[in-house]
Design a protein around this motif. Structure first.
Motif, PDB file in Angstrom:
ATOM      1  N   ILE A 100      -3.540  -7.762  -8.254  1.00  0.00           N
ATOM      2  CA  ILE A 100      -2.574  -6.915  -7.555  1.00  0.00           C
ATOM      3  C   ILE A 100      -2.432  -7.431  -6.129  1.00  0.00           C
ATOM      4  O   ILE A 100      -3.426  -7.806  -5.502  1.00  0.00           O
ATOM      5  CB  ILE A 100      -3.047  -5.444  -7.524  1.00  0.00           C
ATOM      6  N   THR A 101      -1.201  -7.463  -5.623  1.00  0.00           N
ATOM      7  CA  THR A 101      -0.982  -7.834  -4.228  1.00  0.00           C
ATOM      8  C   THR A 101      -0.066  -6.798  -3.577  1.00  0.00           C
ATOM      9  O   THR A 101       0.824  -6.248  -4.230  1.00  0.00           O
ATOM     10  CB  THR A 101      -0.352  -9.227  -4.094  1.00  0.00           C
ATOM     11  N   PRO A 102      -0.275  -6.515  -2.283  1.00  0.00           N
ATOM     12  CA  PRO A 102       0.604  -5.565  -1.592  1.00  0.00           C
ATOM     13  C   PRO A 102       1.988  -6.164  -1.388  1.00  0.00           C
ATOM     14  O   PRO A 102       2.136  -7.388  -1.276  1.00  0.00           O
ATOM     15  CB  PRO A 102      -0.114  -5.334  -0.260  1.00  0.00           C
ATOM     16  N   ASN A 103       2.986  -5.312  -1.337  1.00  0.00           N
ATOM     17  CA  ASN A 103       4.351  -5.747  -1.045  1.00  0.00           C
ATOM     18  C   ASN A 103       4.543  -5.740   0.469  1.00  0.00           C
ATOM     19  O   ASN A 103       4.700  -4.679   1.075  1.00  0.00           O
ATOM     20  CB  ASN A 103       5.365  -4.814  -1.705  1.00  0.00           C
ATOM     21  N   PHE A 104       4.494  -6.920   1.062  1.00  0.00           N
ATOM     22  CA  PHE A 104       4.652  -7.009   2.509  1.00  0.00           C
ATOM     23  C   PHE A 104       6.094  -6.697   2.901  1.00  0.00           C
ATOM     24  O   PHE A 104       7.032  -6.914   2.134  1.00  0.00           O
ATOM     25  CB  PHE A 104       4.278  -8.405   2.998  1.00  0.00           C
ATOM     26  N   SER A 105       6.241  -6.200   4.131  1.00  0.00           N
ATOM     27  CA  SER A 105       7.575  -5.883   4.630  1.00  0.00           C
ATOM     28  C   SER A 105       7.596  -6.080   6.149  1.00  0.00           C
ATOM     29  O   SER A 105       6.601  -5.821   6.822  1.00  0.00           O
ATOM     30  CB  SER A 105       7.930  -4.430   4.288  1.00  0.00           C
ATOM     31  N   PRO A 106       8.733  -6.592   6.678  1.00  0.00           N
ATOM     32  CA  PRO A 106       9.959  -6.976   5.970  1.00  0.00           C
ATOM     33  C   PRO A 106       9.737  -8.213   5.099  1.00  0.00           C
ATOM     34  O   PRO A 106       8.673  -8.834   5.160  1.00  0.00           O
ATOM     35  CB  PRO A 106      10.941  -7.266   7.099  1.00  0.00           C
ATOM     36  N   LEU A 107      10.728  -8.548   4.316  1.00  0.00           N
ATOM     37  CA  LEU A 107      10.638  -9.672   3.401  1.00  0.00           C
ATOM     38  C   LEU A 107      10.266 -10.939   4.149  1.00  0.00           C
ATOM     39  O   LEU A 107      10.869 -11.275   5.163  1.00  0.00           O
ATOM     40  CB  LEU A 107      11.977  -9.867   2.669  1.00  0.00           C
ATOM     41  N   TYR A 113       4.676  -4.383   8.163  1.00  0.00           N
ATOM     42  CA  TYR A 113       5.088  -3.986   9.498  1.00  0.00           C
ATOM     43  C   TYR A 113       6.128  -2.868   9.475  1.00  0.00           C
ATOM     44  O   TYR A 113       6.239  -2.106  10.431  1.00  0.00           O
ATOM     45  CB  TYR A 113       5.623  -5.195  10.254  1.00  0.00           C
ATOM     46  N   ASP A 114       6.883  -2.749   8.403  1.00  0.00           N
ATOM     47  CA  ASP A 114       7.859  -1.666   8.318  1.00  0.00           C
ATOM     48  C   ASP A 114       7.187  -0.313   8.145  1.00  0.00           C
ATOM     49  O   ASP A 114       7.607   0.688   8.731  1.00  0.00           O
ATOM     50  CB  ASP A 114       8.828  -1.907   7.157  1.00  0.00           C
ATOM     51  N   THR A 115       6.155  -0.267   7.329  1.00  0.00           N
ATOM     52  CA  THR A 115       5.455   0.991   7.062  1.00  0.00           C
ATOM     53  C   THR A 115       4.199   1.154   7.913  1.00  0.00           C
ATOM     54  O   THR A 115       3.613   2.237   7.955  1.00  0.00           O
ATOM     55  CB  THR A 115       5.057   1.069   5.586  1.00  0.00           C
ATOM     56  N   HIS A 116       3.763   0.096   8.584  1.00  0.00           N
ATOM     57  CA  HIS A 116       2.546   0.078   9.407  1.00  0.00           C
ATOM     58  C   HIS A 116       1.265   0.138   8.580  1.00  0.00           C
ATOM     59  O   HIS A 116       0.183  -0.072   9.113  1.00  0.00           O
ATOM     60  CB  HIS A 116       2.528   1.209  10.430  1.00  0.00           C
ATOM     61  N   ILE A 117       1.351   0.443   7.302  1.00  0.00           N
ATOM     62  CA  ILE A 117       0.193   0.540   6.427  1.00  0.00           C
ATOM     63  C   ILE A 117       0.521  -0.151   5.116  1.00  0.00           C
ATOM     64  O   ILE A 117       1.597   0.050   4.565  1.00  0.00           O
ATOM     65  CB  ILE A 117      -0.189   2.007   6.147  1.00  0.00           C
ATOM     66  N   CYS A 118      -0.403  -0.978   4.624  1.00  0.00           N
ATOM     67  CA  CYS A 118      -0.255  -1.561   3.297  1.00  0.00           C
ATOM     68  C   CYS A 118      -0.910  -0.617   2.300  1.00  0.00           C
ATOM     69  O   CYS A 118      -2.133  -0.487   2.262  1.00  0.00           O
ATOM     70  CB  CYS A 118      -0.915  -2.940   3.234  1.00  0.00           C
ATOM     71  N   TYR A 119      -0.090   0.069   1.523  1.00  0.00           N
ATOM     72  CA  TYR A 119      -0.641   0.964   0.516  1.00  0.00           C
ATOM     73  C   TYR A 119      -1.198   0.146  -0.646  1.00  0.00           C
ATOM     74  O   TYR A 119      -0.850  -1.018  -0.841  1.00  0.00           O
ATOM     75  CB  TYR A 119       0.432   1.924   0.023  1.00  0.00           C
ATOM     76  N   CYS A 120      -2.045   0.773  -1.425  1.00  0.00           N
ATOM     77  CA  CYS A 120      -2.854   0.037  -2.392  1.00  0.00           C
ATOM     78  C   CYS A 120      -2.424   0.200  -3.843  1.00  0.00           C
ATOM     79  O   CYS A 120      -3.034  -0.383  -4.732  1.00  0.00           O
ATOM     80  CB  CYS A 120      -4.320   0.472  -2.261  1.00  0.00           C
ATOM     81  N   HIS A 121      -1.397   1.011  -4.104  1.00  0.00           N
ATOM     82  CA  HIS A 121      -1.067   1.294  -5.493  1.00  0.00           C
ATOM     83  C   HIS A 121       0.407   1.667  -5.602  1.00  0.00           C
ATOM     84  O   HIS A 121       1.123   1.748  -4.604  1.00  0.00           O
ATOM     85  CB  HIS A 121      -1.944   2.429  -6.025  1.00  0.00           C
ATOM     86  N   GLY A 122       0.831   1.922  -6.843  1.00  0.00           N
ATOM     87  CA  GLY A 122       2.179   2.414  -7.090  1.00  0.00           C
ATOM     88  C   GLY A 122       3.265   1.406  -6.754  1.00  0.00           C
ATOM     89  O   GLY A 122       3.100   0.198  -6.936  1.00  0.00           O
ATOM     90  N   LYS A 123       4.361   1.901  -6.229  1.00  0.00           N
ATOM     91  CA  LYS A 123       5.510   1.048  -5.924  1.00  0.00           C
ATOM     92  C   LYS A 123       5.268   0.125  -4.737  1.00  0.00           C
ATOM     93  O   LYS A 123       6.092  -0.746  -4.447  1.00  0.00           O
ATOM     94  CB  LYS A 123       6.737   1.924  -5.643  1.00  0.00           C
ATOM     95  N   HIS A 124       4.158   0.304  -4.055  1.00  0.00           N
ATOM     96  CA  HIS A 124       3.872  -0.481  -2.858  1.00  0.00           C
ATOM     97  C   HIS A 124       3.149  -1.793  -3.172  1.00  0.00           C
ATOM     98  O   HIS A 124       2.847  -2.560  -2.259  1.00  0.00           O
ATOM     99  CB  HIS A 124       3.020   0.344  -1.889  1.00  0.00           C
ATOM    100  N   VAL A 125       2.845  -2.021  -4.450  1.00  0.00           N
ATOM    101  CA  VAL A 125       2.115  -3.234  -4.828  1.00  0.00           C
ATOM    102  C   VAL A 125       2.807  -3.893  -6.011  1.00  0.00           C
ATOM    103  O   VAL A 125       3.651  -3.296  -6.681  1.00  0.00           O
ATOM    104  CB  VAL A 125       0.646  -2.917  -5.196  1.00  0.00           C
ATOM    105  N   GLN A 127       1.769  -5.911  -9.551  1.00  0.00           N
ATOM    106  CA  GLN A 127       0.712  -6.269 -10.486  1.00  0.00           C
ATOM    107  C   GLN A 127       1.093  -7.570 -11.179  1.00  0.00           C
ATOM    108  O   GLN A 127       2.240  -7.750 -11.586  1.00  0.00           O
ATOM    109  CB  GLN A 127       0.502  -5.146 -11.497  1.00  0.00           C
ATOM    110  N   HIS A 128       0.130  -8.474 -11.288  1.00  0.00           N
ATOM    111  CA  HIS A 128       0.404  -9.824 -11.788  1.00  0.00           C
ATOM    112  C   HIS A 128      -0.238 -10.030 -13.156  1.00  0.00           C
ATOM    113  O   HIS A 128      -1.447  -9.879 -13.315  1.00  0.00           O
ATOM    114  CB  HIS A 128      -0.128 -10.870 -10.800  1.00  0.00           C
ATOM    115  N   ASN A 129       0.583 -10.367 -14.140  1.00  0.00           N
ATOM    116  CA  ASN A 129       0.102 -10.682 -15.482  1.00  0.00           C
ATOM    117  C   ASN A 129       0.912 -11.878 -16.011  1.00  0.00           C
ATOM    118  O   ASN A 129       2.062 -11.706 -16.384  1.00  0.00           O
ATOM    119  CB  ASN A 129       0.258  -9.481 -16.400  1.00  0.00           C
TER     120      ASN A 129
END
Length: 209
Positions: A100-107, A113-125, A127-129
């Motif tokens: 799993i990797t966080p979705n960094f922002s901005p692209l 930096y857009d959210t100030h926090i890298c969340y760890c789950h859900g739509k914010h990450v 998942q790699h398979n």
């Protein structure tokens, strides 16, 4: 930062006059989990009192060993396992597998930096398979993921790491209760995990018991 090396390669400084040689550089990853076994060793406490995930650091710090006791290290974002590294006994390579990797922002940024926090789950990450695979010895910036065409041991690395992850997860079952539930940390901010991209440090994800 999840399991990326930018959030993991944090230097540590140890000073012990007469015991540790000055100026020595140890280029091995260790863990906060190693501090407790180290203190137990220094206190000459040989009584087993719990399952230990860490290793005594003194042989590494004193130059008696060149490698960490961790063949595998597991990297979490909050209580979500994001990545694992494998330093095979028969190789100088250090492989990192990202599940799993966080979705960094901005692209294109290397932080949230857009959210100030890298969340760890859900739509914010993401998942790699199959997982992302890197050789940290040759690619410490984790810029060039490996595949079966570029890494001869690709299938073996993923298989060995997956087995190690399962062993690790089994070792967590029925052990000590979770110390990071909201009722334990709400009035103890010093126990709250620090998530996000420095200096935006905070954690808003739900921490499950």
């Amino acid at each position: 930062m999840g399991g990326w090396e930018g959030g993991i390669r944090v230097p540590g400084v140890f000073r012990w006059v007469g015991r540790l040689a000055a100026g020595r550089v140890v280029d091995e990853p260790t863990s906060l989990m190693d501090l407790y076994p180290t203190v137990k060793y220094l206190a000459r406490d040989t009584q087993p009192d719990r399952h230990l995930d860490g290793h005594n650091l003194m042989p590494l710090l004193e130059g008696k060993r060149d490698r960490s006791g961790h063949e595998f290290l597991f990297h979490y974002c909050g209580n979500h396992l994001h990545a694992a590294r494998w330093h095979p006994q028969d190789s100088d390579s250090i492989f990192k597998v990202h599940f799993i990797t966080p979705n960094f922002s901005p692209l294109g940024a290397v932080g949230c930096y857009d959210t100030h926090i890298c969340y760890c789950h859900g739509k914010h990450v993401t998942q790699h398979n199959p997982p992302l695979l890197y050789d940290l010895l040759r690619d410490p910036s984790e810029s060039h993921p490996l595949g079966p065409d570029t890494e001869p041991r690709y299938a073996e690395i993923l298989s060995q790491t997956a087995e190690a992850v399962q062993r690790h997860l089994r070792s967590l079952a029925d052990k000590q209760p979770n110390q990071l539930t909201w009722e334990k940390i709400l009035w103890r901010p010093w126990l709250q995990p620090c998530c996000g991209t420095f200096p935006f440090c905070g954690c808003k994800e739900d921490i499950r018991s």
